[in-house]
Design an enzyme around this catalytic site. Structure first.
Site, PDB file in Angstrom:
ATOM      1  N   PRO A 362       0.758  -1.247  -0.117  1.00  0.00           N
ATOM      2  CA  PRO A 362      -0.019   0.010   0.039  1.00  0.00           C
ATOM      3  C   PRO A 362       0.858   1.463   0.065  1.00  0.00           C
ATOM      4  CG  PRO A 362      -0.549  -1.346   1.761  1.00  0.00           C
ATOM      5  CD  PRO A 362       0.696  -2.037   1.341  1.00  0.00           C
ATOM      6  N   PRO A 363       0.278   2.422  -0.368  1.00  0.00           N
ATOM      7  CA  PRO A 363       1.108   3.540  -0.414  1.00  0.00           C
ATOM      8  C   PRO A 363       1.692   3.937   1.000  1.00  0.00           C
ATOM      9  CG  PRO A 363      -1.092   4.032  -1.419  1.00  0.00           C
ATOM     10  CD  PRO A 363      -1.174   2.561  -0.631  1.00  0.00           C
ATOM     11  N   GLY A 366       6.884   2.839   2.421  1.00  0.00           N
ATOM     12  CA  GLY A 366       8.447   2.893   2.511  1.00  0.00           C
ATOM     13  C   GLY A 366       8.952   2.406   1.285  1.00  0.00           C
ATOM     14  N   SER A 684     -13.155 -12.795  -0.901  1.00  0.00           N
ATOM     15  CA  SER A 684     -12.895 -12.939   0.274  1.00  0.00           C
ATOM     16  C   SER A 684     -13.940 -12.710   1.197  1.00  0.00           C
ATOM     17  CB  SER A 684     -11.449 -12.436   0.786  1.00  0.00           C
ATOM     18  OG  SER A 684     -11.546 -11.122   0.731  1.00  0.00           O
ATOM     19  N   LYS A 727      -4.701  -7.869   6.195  1.00  0.00           N
ATOM     20  CA  LYS A 727      -6.072  -7.862   6.798  1.00  0.00           C
ATOM     21  C   LYS A 727      -6.083  -7.714   8.198  1.00  0.00           C
ATOM     22  CE  LYS A 727      -8.335  -9.993   2.713  1.00  0.00           C
ATOM     23  NZ  LYS A 727      -8.828 -11.036   2.299  1.00  0.00           N
TER      24      LYS A 727
HETATM   25  P1  ADP Z   1       5.861   4.431  -0.735  1.00  0.00           P
HETATM   26  O1  ADP Z   1       6.627   4.507  -1.799  1.00  0.00           O
HETATM   27  O2  ADP Z   1       5.453   3.078  -0.338  1.00  0.00           O
HETATM   28  O3  ADP Z   1       4.615   5.017  -1.254  1.00  0.00           O
HETATM   29  P2  ADP Z   1       7.447   6.235   0.753  1.00  0.00           P
HETATM   30  O4  ADP Z   1       8.691   5.492   0.743  1.00  0.00           O
HETATM   31  O5  ADP Z   1       7.233   7.344  -0.169  1.00  0.00           O
HETATM   32  O6  ADP Z   1       6.113   5.260   0.520  1.00  0.00           O
HETATM   33  O7  ADP Z   1       7.009   6.666   2.271  1.00  0.00           O
HETATM   34  C1  ADP Z   1       6.183   7.733   2.821  1.00  0.00           C
HETATM   35  C2  ADP Z   1       7.082   8.431   3.813  1.00  0.00           C
HETATM   36  O8  ADP Z   1       7.101   7.374   4.828  1.00  0.00           O
HETATM   37  C3  ADP Z   1       8.382   8.824   3.396  1.00  0.00           C
HETATM   38  O9  ADP Z   1       8.818   9.952   4.138  1.00  0.00           O
HETATM   39  C4  ADP Z   1       9.134   7.709   4.229  1.00  0.00           C
HETATM   40  O10 ADP Z   1      10.550   7.874   4.432  1.00  0.00           O
HETATM   41  C5  ADP Z   1       8.269   7.320   5.455  1.00  0.00           C
HETATM   42  N1  ADP Z   1       8.619   5.893   5.882  1.00  0.00           N
HETATM   43  C6  ADP Z   1       8.006   4.819   5.402  1.00  0.00           C
HETATM   44  N2  ADP Z   1       8.226   3.879   5.902  1.00  0.00           N
HETATM   45  C7  ADP Z   1       9.057   4.121   6.768  1.00  0.00           C
HETATM   46  C8  ADP Z   1      10.114   3.362   7.781  1.00  0.00           C
HETATM   47  N3  ADP Z   1       9.811   2.051   7.685  1.00  0.00           N
HETATM   48  N4  ADP Z   1      10.973   3.771   8.544  1.00  0.00           N
HETATM   49  C9  ADP Z   1      11.015   5.522   8.343  1.00  0.00           C
HETATM   50  N5  ADP Z   1      10.409   6.095   7.478  1.00  0.00           N
HETATM   51  C10 ADP Z   1       9.660   5.500   6.764  1.00  0.00           C
END
Ligand code: ADP
Length: 790
Positions: A362-363, A366, A684, A727
């Site tokens: 999901p968005p 990270g 599901s 889920k």
């Molecule tokens: P995605 O690409 O999966 O949509 P992003 O990588 O853009 O998500 O993450 C969104 C924000 O959350 C970023 O600022 C990212 O640094 C932070 N973030 C996400 N997961 C982590 C994590 N495990 N540790 C630290 N920061 C995280």
């Protein structure tokens, strides 16, 4: 005394003779004479003393200075001096009109001037017959043609020729004006017979025509070759001169030289640099104002701008890489492990071969952030490109240059922007790529990602292969199902399941808050966001698998505090769970199921969407009718079929559920899944819909704290489903205490964070009986206290 027939002029038998160089006089024509030699002047004077008659004889050799009788032809033309003009240097000019041909009988004196006894030649002409008439017309036509081909014959002479009625006279007329050599004219003069004279004239005229035609042919050939090669050259020279005059030339030349240097320095493969040189050659030859020059310039700029050889030096130290991944990210242990393994293989093989990494989740979980860290740990550039909504192959591969405004595809554009040929290249949203009539971008993408082929990637615009094999590609997607299968086959999928509340708290405190503080020009001394504030944001202001919304809310708090600081507020702001609403407004979500009561006809299900796992409530109700099934809430085909299966199961097991066997004949059944604006699909929710319906039919409430997920079969078996981890995380977020999961999914639980597992009861189920037993309130389940009527 001889008499000229035509003119009825009497010519004396003895005539003063004027020798002529290069000139022949014909009867009836007027010749201007320049008389310079002494004897000729005396002869002229003699004529003027008498009745103005002279005899003109041509010299055999024109160079003879002082010709005697032997140096002259014996046939000449007698004429009348119409005018005489004495010039101061003792020479004279005279205008002589020819009267008739004569033959010299004898020269009677040579001093002080030539004098001869003559006899006139009878030139009586006959009325021309048809043949002669035709010959005459042909002669006139040829005469006109000579004029057309460039012989300098005045128009009135041409007209006069057409008016001559006698053949002999016509021959004389034409011969006189043709500018023939004097001996040629002499032969015509000597031809007494009119048809003979015509023939000779016509022969000379033809010869003249041939020469004229040849001349014009040669001229046009010369002109033609001029047009082809030299015309262009001349134009260029002219243009250059104009440009120089305007002071532009040096600039243009300098630009061309600049291009040449850049092409040489760009490190292109030979075939590409040859192509570039060729285009540059075209550009140089083109007038600089031509619109195509802009097209060529743009093309050259693209070629020059690409990093054909340029690459960042790669450093790959696994320990360092691990350090960087840990530094940038909390948790994600499994992901980090897989990434490090991938890098290790890359280090050992020293190539980018092998499957492409695909981050699915999901968005805000990270994915991008891990990609960035990989680039950092490798010392390479990081670039991103979204494939969402790409329908057209040309977006990947570019348009051919024949299109107006054509550009390279997005791949080449991104590489050009990166400026190196070995960046880490993240392609987002591979699951959203589409195909339509404009072509299938998937096939182009396959070529990009395939290590066997991508060392000579063909972009339509570049028309030259580019080596993508040094690029490290990473793709991302929200859902695995919608990635085109051929692409999925080539990828190594790494799941990003989303975070638990706990993990979110850590991520917020360790990463998001410090990051947002810096971005807003704040420090920890100015703003503190307490743990319970984060908790409150996670629970009541966001409902998501990732941390994007969380980060946004933190940024919102930071903005407001930044404003207060600028407005002069001193001291530290502390945001707690209680004061969050002051910054973020009233809570957007309810946390937990606490406020919900056990209800009849409502079951809690778990679904998996692009945004991660989510909790849904399935409602069912019945009303008098005839067994119709109504489904609402934007259900997809699979979900509708699943609902049908649930109904069939209940009808087939009516007795067991304590329902009347023909209950369906008297009732309509309605299943609704709220939040109707959001499309839902998948199998599901099968057991959830069956539970809701059973609850409605049996008038028996469902426990509020139980959620469930699983596919249902007609026989009442529960089949496994995907995305269990997501889920369960969603159920945990929603404060659910018991979750019914398909027994066959139990193996997926290994991946579940310990905390989540310990806080929820996870019940494996394999049949619908077990589901109803756990989901319905005590005493309701089949085999319980007894049947309830529908
Ligand atoms: P995605 O690409 O999966 O949509 P992003 O990588 O853009 O998500 O993450 C969104 C924000 O959350 C970023 O600022 C990212 O640094 C932070 N973030 C996400 N997961 C982590 C994590 N495990 N540790 C630290 N920061 C995280």
């Amino acid at each position: 005394m001889p008499v000229s027939d035509d003119e009825k002029v009497t010519i004396p038998e003895v005539l003063p003779i004027i020798p002529m160089r290069d000139l022949v006089l014909f009867p009836n024509l007027v010749l201007p004479l320049f008389v310079g030699r002494e004897r000729s002047i005396l002869a002229l004077e003699e004529a003027m003393r008498g009745d103005h008659h002279v005899g003109l004889l041509a010299q055999r050799v024109s160079d003879t200075q002082d010709p005697g009788p032997d140096d002259l032809f014996t046939i000449g033309c007698a004429g009348t001096v119409l005018q005489e003009l004495k010039l101061p240097d003792a020479t004279a000019r005279a205008l002589v009109e020819g009267i008739a041909r004569f033959r010299v009988v004898e020269f009677i004196s040579t001093e002080p001037f030539l004098q001869a006894r003559i006899e006139m030649i009878d030139e009586s002409e006959v009325t021309p017959g048809m043949e002669t008439e035709a010959a005459m017309r042909a002669l006139v036509a040829d005469f006109e043609k000579a004029a057309e081909l460039g012989k300098p014959i005045p128009q009135e002479v041409l007209m006069a020729a057409g008016a001559v009625e006698q053949p002999g006279r016509l021959a004389d007329f034409v011969a006189f004006h043709l500018n023939l050599k004097s001996e040629e004219k002499q032969t015509i003069l000597e031809a007494i017979d009119p048809s003979e004279r015509m023939e000779r004239t016509s022969t000379f005229l033809h010869k003249e025509l041939e020469i004229l035609e040849l001349g014009s042919k040669i001229q046009s050939r010369v002109q033609e070759s001029m047009t082809k090669s030299q015309r262009e050259y001349f134009l260029h020279e002219q243009l250059k001169a104009i440009q120089q005059e305007l002071g532009q030339y040096d600039e243009i030349q300098a630009e061309m030289d600049d291009y040449r240097e850049k092409i040489a320095a760009a490190g292109m493969p030979e075939e590409v640099s040859e192509k570039a040189e060729k285009e540059l050659g075209r550009l140089e030859k083109m007038p600089q104002a031509a619109p195509e020059t802009a097209v060529i310039r743009t093309y050259l700029d693209w070629l020059i701008g690409l990093p054909w050889q340029k690459e960042d030096e790669e450093k790959l130290d696994l320990i360092e890489a691990k350090k960087i991944l840990d530094e940038d990210h909390y948790g994600l242990e499994d992901v980090k492990k897989r990434v490090l393994e991938y890098l290790a293989v890359h280090k050992l093989t020293n190539r980018m071969r092998g499957p492409i990494l695909c981050f699915v989740g999901p968005p805000g979980t990270g994915k991008t952030s891990i990609g960035r860290s990989i680039a950092r740990s490798l010392g390479r550039k990081f670039i991103r490109m979204s494939l969402g909504g790409v329908h057209d192959e040309a977006e990947i591969r570019g348009h051919r240059r024949t299109y107006v405004g054509a550009l390279p595809g997005r791949i080449i554009q991104s590489i050009s922007q990166a400026g190196t040929r070995n960046p880490v290249f993240m392609m987002d949203e591979v699951d959203k790529i589409g195909a339509d009539f404009r072509g299938d971008p998937t096939s182009a993408l396959l070529e990009v990602l395939d290590p066997e082929q991508n060392n000579s990637f063909q972009d339509h615009y570049l028309e030259a292969p580019f080596d993508l094999s040094r690029v490290m590609f990473i793709t991302t997607a929200n859902l695995l199902d919608t990635i085109p299968p051929p692409l999925r086959d080539r990828m190594e999928v790494i799941h990003f399941p989303g975070y638990t509340e706990d993990e979110k708290l850590h991520i917020a405190l360790q990463y998001l808050v410090p990051k947002q503080l810096t971005e807003h020009g704040l420090t920890a001394a100015r703003l503190e966001i307490c743990d319970d504030a984060i908790h409150s944001i996670v629970r009541r202001y966001t409902r998501e698998a990732g941390v994007r919304g969380l980060e946004r809310q933190i940024a919102m708090i930071c903005r407001q505090v930044a404003r207060r600081v600028v407005e002069g507020h001193r001291g530290k702001t502390k945001v707690t769970g209680r004061s969050v609403s002051r910054y973020l407004g009233p809570p957007k979500f309810n946390f937990g199921m606490a406020e919900k009561r056990n209800e009849v006809g409502t079951a809690t299900g778990l679904v998996w969407t692009e945004a991660g796992g989510d909790v849904i409530f399935v409602e069912a109700t019945t009303m008098p009718g005839r067994g119709k099934l109504i489904l609402t809430g934007q259900l997809g085909d699979v979900m509708r079929e699943s609902a049908q299966a649930a109904v069939s199961y209940i009808r087939a097991h009516a007795g067991q559920l304590g329902l009347e066997p023909d209950f369906a004949d008297k009732l309509d059944m309605h299943i609704h899944v709220p939040e109707a604006a959001i499309p839902k699909d998948g199998p599901s929710a099968g057991i959830t819909m069956a539970t809701a319906l059973a609850s409605a039919l049996m008038s028996c409430a469902v426990r509020r704290e139980v959620a469930m997920t699983g596919e249902i079969t007609l026989r009442g078996h529960v089949l496994p489903i995907g995305g269990l981890k997501e889920k369960l995380l969603a159920a945990h977020r929603a404060g659910i205490k018991t979750v019914l999961v398909p027994k066959e999914n139990l193996r997926d639980l290994v991946l579940l964070p310990e905390r989540v597992r310990s806080e929820m009861e996870i019940v494996p189920v394999s049949t619908m009986d077990q589901v109803l037993e756990r989901a319905l309130v005590d005493g309701c389940a089949p085999g319980g206290k007894g049947p309830r009527r529908a």
